[in-house]
Structures are given as C-alpha cells and as structure tokens.
Design an enzyme around this catalytic site. Structure first.
Site, PDB file in Angstrom:
ATOM      1  N   ASP A  33     -16.879  -0.077   0.376  1.00 33.64           N
ATOM      2  CA  ASP A  33     -15.597  -0.551  -0.158  1.00 33.64           C
ATOM      3  C   ASP A  33     -14.575  -0.799   0.952  1.00 33.64           C
ATOM      4  O   ASP A  33     -13.470  -1.263   0.681  1.00 33.64           O
ATOM      5  CB  ASP A  33     -15.036   0.435  -1.196  1.00 33.64           C
ATOM      6  CG  ASP A  33     -14.944   1.850  -0.670  1.00 33.64           C
ATOM      7  OD1 ASP A  33     -16.010   2.434  -0.367  1.00 33.64           O
ATOM      8  OD2 ASP A  33     -13.825   2.377  -0.531  1.00 33.64           O
ATOM      9  N   LYS A  77       0.858  -1.192   0.000  1.00 38.20           N
ATOM     10  CA  LYS A  77       0.000   0.000   0.000  1.00 38.20           C
ATOM     11  C   LYS A  77       0.889   1.236   0.000  1.00 38.20           C
ATOM     12  O   LYS A  77       1.709   1.419   0.894  1.00 38.20           O
ATOM     13  CB  LYS A  77      -0.900  -0.001   1.236  1.00 38.20           C
ATOM     14  CG  LYS A  77      -1.896   1.152   1.241  1.00 38.20           C
ATOM     15  CD  LYS A  77      -2.926   0.979   2.330  1.00 38.20           C
ATOM     16  CE  LYS A  77      -3.898   2.154   2.351  1.00 38.20           C
ATOM     17  NZ  LYS A  77      -4.936   1.982   3.363  1.00 38.20           N
ATOM     18  N   GLY A  92      -1.017   7.690  -5.890  1.00 37.61           N
ATOM     19  CA  GLY A  92      -0.806   6.301  -5.471  1.00 37.61           C
ATOM     20  C   GLY A  92       0.144   6.138  -4.301  1.00 37.61           C
ATOM     21  O   GLY A  92       0.541   5.026  -3.964  1.00 37.61           O
TER      22      GLY A  92
END
Length: 584
Positions: free
Chosen positions: A246, A84, A97
């Site tokens: 989510d 991550k 990101g």
C-alpha cells in the site's frame, strides 16, 4: 504555517505575492489545514488494501489523508491534492486521523528533498500546525505524550497504489482476510482503464484494441519504473522503512514518508525503521522487496492480465532494469563518463566493501571523490587520504554502533532455547537476530583493544588499495579521449551533479523538529532552503540562517536547543547523540 514549498505550490499555479507574504501565509494556513474547503473540492478518502510486512492485512485505506480533488496546473498537467492529518476518515479504523508536528515535518522536508535530488516522488506544498493536541506513544513503550496536530498538503499526479488493486483479493490463504470488493471485476476494469488512459496514454493509444496486450505493456512499464526508482534510492542511501504494497505508487513515485532514513555510516544491512524487528525492509533488501510487491500487484490484476504473462515480464525485466540503472548511476557518481567497462561493477562493489569495513559516511565519501585526480601529487594524496578517513567512524562511534543490545544472560538463554526448544524460540526470536547479536558482541570485544592510531592506519590502507584501482580506471577514461582537460571538467561536473553535499539526515530533521516543537519554525524553513540545492555549496547560507533566526526566534528554549546542537555543519557526518535517535 510551519513552512511552505514555493516550487511545489507553483505546480498548482500558486505563488506568494512579494507585496504581502504574511497574507499568503494566513491564507495557506486556512485552506491547507482543511479549515476552509477550496472551491470545487470534493473531499474523499481512498480505499485500498495491502500486504504489510509480508502478510495480507485486508482493507486499509486513507486513515489520515483526505483527497480534495484535482487541480489543472499552469502547464496543463493534472495534480491530485490531499491533506494528510486533517482528521477522521471512513478508513481511520480505531485511530484519530491526525498527524503530529514531528512526523509531518519529516514528510514535508523529505518529499521536497527527494524531488531536488532528482528522484521521482510525491510533493509537499505546506505544513500547517495547530494548538490542538493528540496523545502519541512514540516508541510504543508506555510513555505517551501530547503532540501538536499538524497537516501536510501533498501533491502528486496520483496517489493510487499497488494496494488499490488488492481490494479485489479473495480470502488470503494465510491470514483469511479478503478485500472489500471481491468478485467486482467491473471495478478492476474501470480502474485499469483510468490508470492507463490517464497516466500511460502512449500505452493506451498503442494497444487500444487489445486489453491484454495493453495491460501487459502497462505492467512492464511499472515494473521498469519501480526498478529504476529503487536503484535511485540505493544510490543516495535512502531507506523507505515501510515498503508495504500500500506504500508503492502505481506510477513509480516515492510515496508515504514515515520511518524513512538516509543512511549515514555505510552498512548494507541498515534498518531505518525502529519497529522493523526482522529487518525485512533493510537497505540491501529494498530491491528484492519491491520485486516481491510487483508480484503481488501481478496477482491483483488477474484475470485482466493472466499471471503466466505478468510473471514472465517480472522475471525478464525487473532485475535487468535495476542493475542497468544502478550501474549507470554509479558510473556517474564515480565520474566514469566516457567508457562503460564490465569491470565497473566490481569497482563499485569494492568501493562499497571499503566503505563498509572502514565504516565510511556514504554521502560524504562520494562527495569527496570528485576532488581526487589521476595525477594528484604525493603530498596532496596524503591530504586527500586524511579527508577521506575523517569521514570514517571513530573508535568511539564504532563502540556506540556495535554496543550489544541484549543482556548477556538473555543472549545465553536464547541460545540455549534455540537448541532445546526451537518451536518456543521461533515465537520470541530469529536465528538471524541472534547471529547479528553474536557478531555485535564479537565486534564490541575487538573494539576494546583497538586504538585510534591502529584504526586510522587500517582505514588508510584500505582506502589506498581502492584508490589505486580507481586511478587505473580513470586513466583508461583519459586515454580514450583527445582532450584530457575537457574530460576532467565534464568528469567533475557530472560527479558534482550526482553526489549530493546535503541530504536530510535524521539529526538535521531532529534539530528542526525540536525547535518547531518550541514554537520556532525558522530551522524547518532553513533546512528546506538547503535541501532545494543539495548539490551546491551553501553560499550565503549562514546569512539566511541568521536572518531567519532573528525573525522566528520566539522561544528561548528553542534558541538554547539550537545553540547546543547546531554547531554541527549541515554536511557533517552525524554527531554521537544522533545514534540514539530512533524512528518508528
């Protein structure tokens, strides 16, 4: 390498060789930053959708997480691993990101803290940082700053979410957004087959010849797992902060640690996420929000599981499972190990109400209760009462907690607007928020007249009343057993293994973050060791801390920051400065 969790890495069959731990750290930093790809890895990002704060957001997906593949562990279990914060993925949208040191340390520490508390969770193996910087506006207030890029290795049986099944959603009636895979029921069938056969094999085996029954059994099981998970959160005062569909695991794990927080002062309406303006994900709303999310999962499974079946399952199973598990856990926290009485639910409610009116520290009060006994003599009872009231907020702390958040003129304008132009008012505020602010103003005004002695005597009175009821209930336990001494030993043992002494409080995480941002990772490692044993006294912990500081104290600024802030014990209720911490 900022830190690594050896118990988490052991799942993958990895261990740091005692002969050369430094080499292991270099290797961990190389592979778990994504700078070198593991042999056999096939990096990919996962596509999913989600309802965010109640509205369908359309396609989301792993915007900062990169799936590397599956590892077969030493015990034969399969573990998905992902990085991550390793950079742009096909689902990064307008973002970069990346994750930063601050948020990565929080996720790394909390993933492991939750595991050691016995709560189902994804795991974190390593936290690796870099000299690369990204710009972040932490509080969305126009004050951006450079922060160090950081990557966390996450481990779980699967990272599939409720939102993974929402990719098939047709255009939403409120937002007009739709999933990227509308009308692709073939993929939905494939996903259900995969999830059930891999993670619910007993269900697959029992209903292999009837897919509707199989899917119903799967939905019933994830409903019950989710209910039990939320009950566990409520019993340790954990607030997730962003319970979007989510961020809900298809196997019932705590997943995606963002603006989470463990509640300090007990407040049922506690909101840990500074950007949750309406309090949708407040502590006391978590059970109903997770039920709502299960309703959205049910919609996403149509036609493979008709709604008339799933809705009945949800209504019949969720609340009953939550209440059963919550009460079972609360009985353990109170050491009620012999009898299950109807009155127990009321005793728990009255305890929480007493905690609320005395502004008691949720974790520390539960922890202290194990040292209360039925036959405590009067002088020791007064000492116990003193200890208990020390865990309640002082007048000064209450003034900080109830300080009005609106300028009086702004409040008065909002009140006028609510009366004169409700449509305009609805665009800029809610009645609930205004009522909460009016309560704050009233409380703050009362606090100006309250002395410390008045507060103490009021708190003692409340606690005496509740302890009397608790004593009567414990007496019933003792009367139902033959051996009171054996019961007492078990009673204390059960309480001590269900009431943590150490949790990841925001101020503890903040101290570790500030040291790490100054180049000293010892406090992160220190806190990790502590959280691996949340129910135990930290024997020899001071020595561990000093050794670690000697090794890692590379930045004078970090040492100074620790000097000023580490006076607080790791199990203390938070210092006053912690009330200023805001996590978004």
């Amino acid at each position: 390498l900022v830190a690594m969790s050896l118990p988490a890495l052991a799942l993958l069959g990895l261990e740091a060789p005692a002969a050369d731990p430094a080499a292991a750290e270099v290797e961990a930093a190389l592979f778990f930053s994504g700078n070198r790809v593991l042999a056999g890895a096939e990096p990919a990002a996962h596509c999913y959708c989600g309802h965010q704060f109640g509205s369908f957001a359309g396609q989301l997906g792993d915007g900062a997480a990169m799936y590397l593949g599956e590892v077969l562990g030493p015990g034969g279990e399969r573990w998905e691993i992902q990085l991550k914060g390793a950079g742009i993925t096909p689902f990064s949208r307008q973002a970069d990101g990346r994750k930063v040191l601050r948020s990565s340390i929080r996720e790394f520490l909390c993933s492991e803290a939750m595991f050691h508390l016995g709560i189902p969770t994804t795991r974190a193996g390593t936290c690796v940082t870099s000299d690369s910087k990204v710009v972040r506006d932490i509080f969305y207030d126009g004050n951006p700053k450079n922060e160090r890029c950081t990557v966390v290795l996450r481990i779980a049986s699967t990272f599939i979410r409720f939102g993974s099944f929402e990719i098939f959603k047709p255009p939403d009636e409120y937002t007009g957004r739709k999933g990227p895979s509308v009308d692709r029921n073939d993929i939905r069938i494939q996903m259900l087959d995969y999830v059930i056969s891999t993670f619910y094999p007993e269900i697959q085996e029992a209903y292999s010849d009837n897919s509707i029954q199989r899917n119903a059994a799967f939905f019933k099981e994830i409903t019950k797992r989710t209910a039990r998970l939320v009950a566990e959160w409520q019993c340790v005062g954990f607030c997730h902060g962003v319970l979007n569909t989510d961020n809900m695991s298809i196997v019932g794990l705590t997943i995606d640690y963002g603006p989470f927080g463990f509640m300090d002062r007990y407040d049922p309406e506690h909101v840990c996420n500074g950007s949750d303006n309406t309090g949708r994900y407040a502590y006391n709303k978590q059970p109903e929000v997770c039920k709502w999310n299960l309703g959205k999962l049910a919609e996403a499974l149509v036609p493979e599981l008709p709604l008339e079946i799933s809705q009945v399952i949800l209504e019949e199973e969720y609340d009953a499972e939550f209440e059963k598990h919550y009460l079972q856990k609360m009985r353990k926290k109170l050491g009620l190990i012999q009898l299950e009485l109807e009155e127990d639910s009321k005793l728990v409610s009255e305890l929480l109400e007493t905690m609320h009116v005395t502004a008691g520290d949720f974790t520390n009060i539960f922890y202290l209760l194990s040292s209360f006994s039925v036959d405590i003599d009067p002088s020791k009872f007064e000492d116990f009462l003193e200890e208990l009231t020390n865990q309640c907020a002082s007048v000064e702390e209450l003034k900080v907690a109830f300080k009005p958040q609106m300028d009086p003129r702004q409040l008065s304008m909002m009140l006028m607007l609510a009366q004169s132009n409700p449509q305009l008012f609805a665009l800029i505020g809610t009645k609930a928020n205004i009522n909460k602010e009016l309560e704050r103003v009233e409380q703050f005004s009362k606090l100006q007249q309250l002395t410390a002695d008045d507060l103490l005597s009021r708190n003692k009175r409340h606690w005496k009343e509740w302890l009397q009821k608790y004593r009567v209930r414990l007496q019933k336990e003792i009367e139902s057993v033959g051996n009171a001494d054996a019961w007492n030993t078990d009673h204390v043992k059960v309480m001590n293994s269900n009431n943590p002494k150490y949790i990841l409080r925001n101020y503890i995480a903040q101290n570790a973050i500030e040291a790490a941002e100054n180049g000293d990772f010892s406090e992160v490692r220190n806190v990790l060791k502590l959280l691996e044993h949340p129910f135990q006294e930290a024997e020899g912990f001071q020595e561990v801390k000093e050794d670690a500081e000697e090794e890692g104290a590379t930045a004078t600024a970090a040492v100074c920051a620790q000097e000023t802030r580490s006076r607080q014990s790791y199990c203390s209720k938070p210092p006053l400065w912690a009330s200023e911490l805001c996590v978004t």
